[in-house]
Design a protein around this motif. Structure first.
Motif, short mmCIF file in Angstrom:
data_model
loop_
_atom_site.label_atom_id
_atom_site.label_comp_id
_atom_site.label_asym_id
_atom_site.label_seq_id
_atom_site.Cartn_x
_atom_site.Cartn_y
_atom_site.Cartn_z
N PRO A 32 0.83 -1.21 0.00
CA PRO A 32 0.00 0.00 0.00
C PRO A 32 0.87 1.27 0.00
O PRO A 32 1.88 1.33 0.70
CB PRO A 32 -0.80 -0.09 1.30
N VAL A 33 0.46 2.25 -0.76
CA VAL A 33 1.19 3.52 -0.82
C VAL A 33 1.34 4.11 0.58
O VAL A 33 2.40 4.60 0.95
CB VAL A 33 0.47 4.50 -1.77
N ILE A 34 0.29 4.04 1.38
CA ILE A 34 0.33 4.64 2.72
C ILE A 34 1.42 4.02 3.59
O ILE A 34 2.03 4.71 4.41
CB ILE A 34 -1.06 4.58 3.41
N SER A 35 1.70 2.74 3.40
CA SER A 35 2.74 2.11 4.23
C SER A 35 4.12 2.68 3.90
O SER A 35 4.97 2.84 4.78
CB SER A 35 2.72 0.59 4.09
N VAL A 36 4.35 3.00 2.63
CA VAL A 36 5.62 3.60 2.22
C VAL A 36 5.74 5.01 2.81
O VAL A 36 6.77 5.39 3.36
CB VAL A 36 5.75 3.62 0.69
N ILE A 37 4.67 5.77 2.71
CA ILE A 37 4.66 7.13 3.26
C ILE A 37 4.89 7.10 4.76
O ILE A 37 5.68 7.89 5.30
CB ILE A 37 3.33 7.85 2.93
N LEU A 38 4.22 6.20 5.46
CA LEU A 38 4.38 6.11 6.91
C LEU A 38 5.82 5.79 7.30
O LEU A 38 6.35 6.38 8.25
CB LEU A 38 3.43 5.08 7.51
N LEU A 66 14.53 15.43 2.02
CA LEU A 66 14.63 14.09 2.61
C LEU A 66 14.50 13.04 1.52
O LEU A 66 13.68 13.19 0.61
CB LEU A 66 13.52 13.88 3.64
N LEU A 67 15.30 11.98 1.62
CA LEU A 67 15.27 10.90 0.63
C LEU A 67 15.28 9.55 1.33
O LEU A 67 16.12 9.30 2.19
CB LEU A 67 16.49 10.99 -0.29
N SER A 68 14.33 8.70 0.97
CA SER A 68 14.31 7.31 1.42
C SER A 68 14.36 6.41 0.20
O SER A 68 13.95 6.80 -0.89
CB SER A 68 13.02 7.00 2.20
N CYS A 69 14.84 5.20 0.41
CA CYS A 69 14.92 4.22 -0.67
C CYS A 69 14.48 2.87 -0.10
O CYS A 69 15.04 2.40 0.90
CB CYS A 69 16.35 4.13 -1.20
#
Length: 97
Positions: A32-38, A66-69
């Protein structure tokens, strides 16, 4: 017994954007997109180098980008970038940068 973990957001992500390629990749992998955002807004920066993790931690306080991968099960990656002014957070594939 199931224990829930309370996630504490570190910053406001602003407008949320997902590129078509990133959306398709997440959908294919059942994420889910929301899990990545969280994960991103709570400071789990994923698979970025330690120097970038430290920079992100500092950027939360100073207002820088900010950057996450995050790695998907097929070894592809998804990036999450929040702009320095917190106006927007975008989920994209590295090829789209």
């Amino acid at each position: 017994m199931n224990q829930s973990t309370r996630l504490k957001p570190l910053f406001h992500p602003g407008r949320l954007l997902v590129t078509p390629a990133a959306h398709a990749a997440l959908h294919t992998h059942g994420i889910p997109v929301i899990s990545v955002i969280l994960q991103h807004v709570c400071g789990n920066w994923g698979e970025v180098p330690d120097d970038d993790k430290r920079q992100n931690d500092l950027s939360v306080e100073t207002g820088l980008r900010l950057l996450s991968c995050y790695r998907l099960s097929d070894a592809s990656r998804i990036w999450v970038i929040t702009e320095w002014d917190r106006s927007a957070t975008t989920i994209l594939s590295p090829d789209e940068y």
